[in-house]
Design an enzyme around this catalytic site. Structure first.
Site, PDB file in Angstrom:
ATOM      1  N   HIS A   1      -6.001  -6.231  -2.153  1.00 25.38           N
ATOM      2  CA  HIS A   1      -5.007  -5.424  -1.873  1.00 25.38           C
ATOM      3  C   HIS A   1      -4.153  -6.226  -0.804  1.00 25.38           C
ATOM      4  CE1 HIS A   1      -3.609  -1.495  -0.897  1.00 25.38           C
ATOM      5  NE2 HIS A   1      -3.593  -1.652   0.287  1.00 25.38           N
TER       6      HIS A   1
ATOM      7  N   SER B   1       0.955  -1.081   0.008  1.00 23.81           N
ATOM      8  CA  SER B   1       0.028  -0.125  -0.143  1.00 23.81           C
ATOM      9  C   SER B   1       0.727   1.396  -0.139  1.00 23.81           C
ATOM     10  CB  SER B   1      -0.889  -0.116   1.160  1.00 23.81           C
ATOM     11  OG  SER B   1      -2.151   0.820   0.883  1.00 23.81           O
TER      12      SER B   1
ATOM     13  N   ASP C   1      -8.035  -5.721  -6.342  1.00 17.54           N
ATOM     14  CA  ASP C   1      -7.694  -4.474  -5.583  1.00 17.54           C
ATOM     15  C   ASP C   1      -7.864  -3.144  -6.595  1.00 17.54           C
ATOM     16  OD1 ASP C   1      -7.061  -2.644  -3.659  1.00 17.54           O
ATOM     17  OD2 ASP C   1      -5.107  -2.539  -4.342  1.00 17.54           O
TER      18      ASP C   1
END
Length: 508
Positions: free
Chosen positions: A468, A223, A411
């Protein structure tokens, strides 16, 4: 009247935004990033907290007996966490605080889990994104040694990355997790401060654990760590080249579903959303009118600094927010799934676990409040958000540092398409050959777990059936990815080495 170029640029940006807004009105929360931070945090069933104003974090001391640690020093203890099966021997689990030098009172919390296999296994550091989310999220929900059951007991993770590495999980920047300062001046706002803190930590960590100094070293995370990791890797590499301190045997880094090159990645939002049937063609064309002002704002951010970077954040996130208004209850971390109410995942057991007095006593955090995701850290880093961190990677590739960019295919928020595009557009000596390289299947247990493209020191892996958080969604594939990457054999299936320790864990 003399008008400065900077003012002209900002006025032009406002004009572009106004023109785009004629076709698509800015969402009401577009100018309030704190609201977006709280929404993202609540979607994980965590409590948004402002770490800078938390009274429990000011003036508190580390560990039992109000133990303190001098600046530039580290205080660490061996840990046996409550909730583990009875009779478990010392596993080489550690928790500690590092008192950051060149700060007023900042202390960095970390976990260190020695390998279940061999001492010679690589040292890996994991950084969770946010910015401002604790790496303990990864410890207990992704790739740490165990997970938390609903009765607050711990269950062994047979795909924990400590099976094949000596792994460090760090709470950073200051204000994240159990890391704290009694002085708000220690708040970090950019990658220079973040990477210097991490580099200083590593120097002292390896002095504390000299038995690992010759091991291969890898940086990993996901991330917003797509920002942290390139800067941190560059800091370590430059420190090595300049002989600044202890040489760190940096071999490579891996970024999972990261935000690294915003100009390219924000432009990919609508393409990905259309490809996944999240929006219609008319929505696509309407939302795309925000792309030119977004690109222009990011360009200004790269030259004009803070004010332009904040404007870029607000303008560009209109693209994402506009898509989210259309997708309803879809989970933006995994578009296969629906969010239930405000919840996209339920990570609340983490906060319950760290609320247990016995747990806090075991890890030596005293009365420090645990901040799973910090809104104040998130907002402090906003002027860093739209900066391009890809620019430092080519120099690392040229010097032989291995780079793996991987992404779960479902994601939305840091989607594989945007990551693939910036990887392919990156200018380095192997760019053309990388582009020409054929994709190959990434096989785990003779089944395709992803699609791999690799040339020289650079690899890109699209992971199937994952969102994700790849280690959470595809734990076995993620562990196998790490094994092959750290052994320089991403294209090959690497046999798992059996040991008495591995057998012991497998039986639990």
């Amino acid at each position: 009247m003399v008008t400065t170029p900077r003012l002209v640029s900002l006025l032009l940006l406002l004009a572009l935004c106004a023109a785009a807004a004629g076709a698509l009105r800015l969402p009401p929360d577009a100018s309030f990033p704190g609201a977006q931070a709280e929404r993202l945090i609540r979607a994980l069933n965590l409590l948004p907290k402002d770490s800078s104003s938390s009274s429990g974090r000011h003036g508190a001391r580390v560990g039992e007996g109000n133990e303190d640690v001098a600046p530039g020093q580290l205080l660490e203890r061996r840990v046996t966490l409550p909730g583990l099966p009875e009779g478990v021997a010392d596993l080489g689990h550690h928790a500690g605080y590092y008192r950051l030098p060149n700060t007023h009172d900042a202390r960095m919390f970390y976990f260190f889990f020695e390998s279940r296999g061999k001492k010679e296994d690589p040292v890996v550091i994991w950084l969770t994104g946010g910015p401002g989310c604790s790496s303990e999220l990864a410890v207990f929900y992704e790739n740490g040694p165990f997970t938390i059951a609903n009765n607050m007991s711990l269950v062994w993770n047979k795909f924990g990355w400590d099976k094949i590495s000596n792994i460090i999980f760090v709470d950073q920047p200051t204000g994240t997790g159990f890391s704290y300062s009694s002085d708000d001046r220690d708040t970090r706002h950019d990658e220079t401060g973040v990477s210097n803190d991490l580099y200083d930590f590593l120097q002292v960590f390896f002095k504390k654990h000299p038995e690992f100094i010759k091991n291969d070293f890898f940086i990993t995370g996901e991330s917003y760590a797509g920002h942290y990791i390139p800067a941190f890797a560059s800091r370590v590499h430059q420190g090595n080249k300049k002989n600044e301190g202890t040489h760190i045997n940096l071999k490579g880094f891996a970024i999972g579903n990261g935000l690294t090159d915003p100009a390219i990645q924000y432009k990919a939002y609508t393409d990905y959303a259309l490809e996944m049937n999240l929006i219609q063609k008319a929505d696509y064309e309407r939302i795309n009118k925000f792309i030119p002002p977004c690109e222009f704002a990011i360009k200004l951010c790269g030259t004009n600094g803070k004010a332009s970077c904040m404007a870029a954040y607000m303008v560009c996130n209109t693209i994402f927010n506009s898509i989210m208004k259309l997708v309803g209850t879809k989970n933006y971390y995994d578009v296969r799934k629906e969010c239930e109410g405000k919840l996209c995942y339920d990570f609340s057991n983490l906060e319950k676990f760290f609320g247990d007095k016995a747990v806090r006593q075991a890890i030596g955090v005293g009365d420090i409040e645990f901040v799973s995701c910090s809104t104040s850290v998130y907002q402090a880093m906003l002027t860093d958000w739209m900066r391009n961190l890809e620019v430092g990677i080519p120099a690392l590739l040229e010097d032989g540092i291995n780079v793996l960019i991987y992404a779960g295919e479902y994601d939305l928020i840091c989607n594989w398409l945007g990551n693939s595009r910036w990887v392919h557009s990156m200018e380095w000596s192997g760019q053309k050959d990388f582009a020409k390289t054929a994709e190959s299947s990434f096989l785990v247990d003779d089944a395709q777990a992803g699609v791999l493209k690799s040339h020289g020191a650079l690899s890109f892996l699209k992971v199937h059936n994952a969102g994700h958080m790849v280690p959470m969604d595809q734990p076995k594939a993620a562990l196998e990815m790490l094994r092959r990457f750290t052994q320089g054999k991403l294209k090959e299936a690497v046999p798992e080495e059996e040991s008495s320790t591995t057998s012991f864990y497998a039986a639990m």
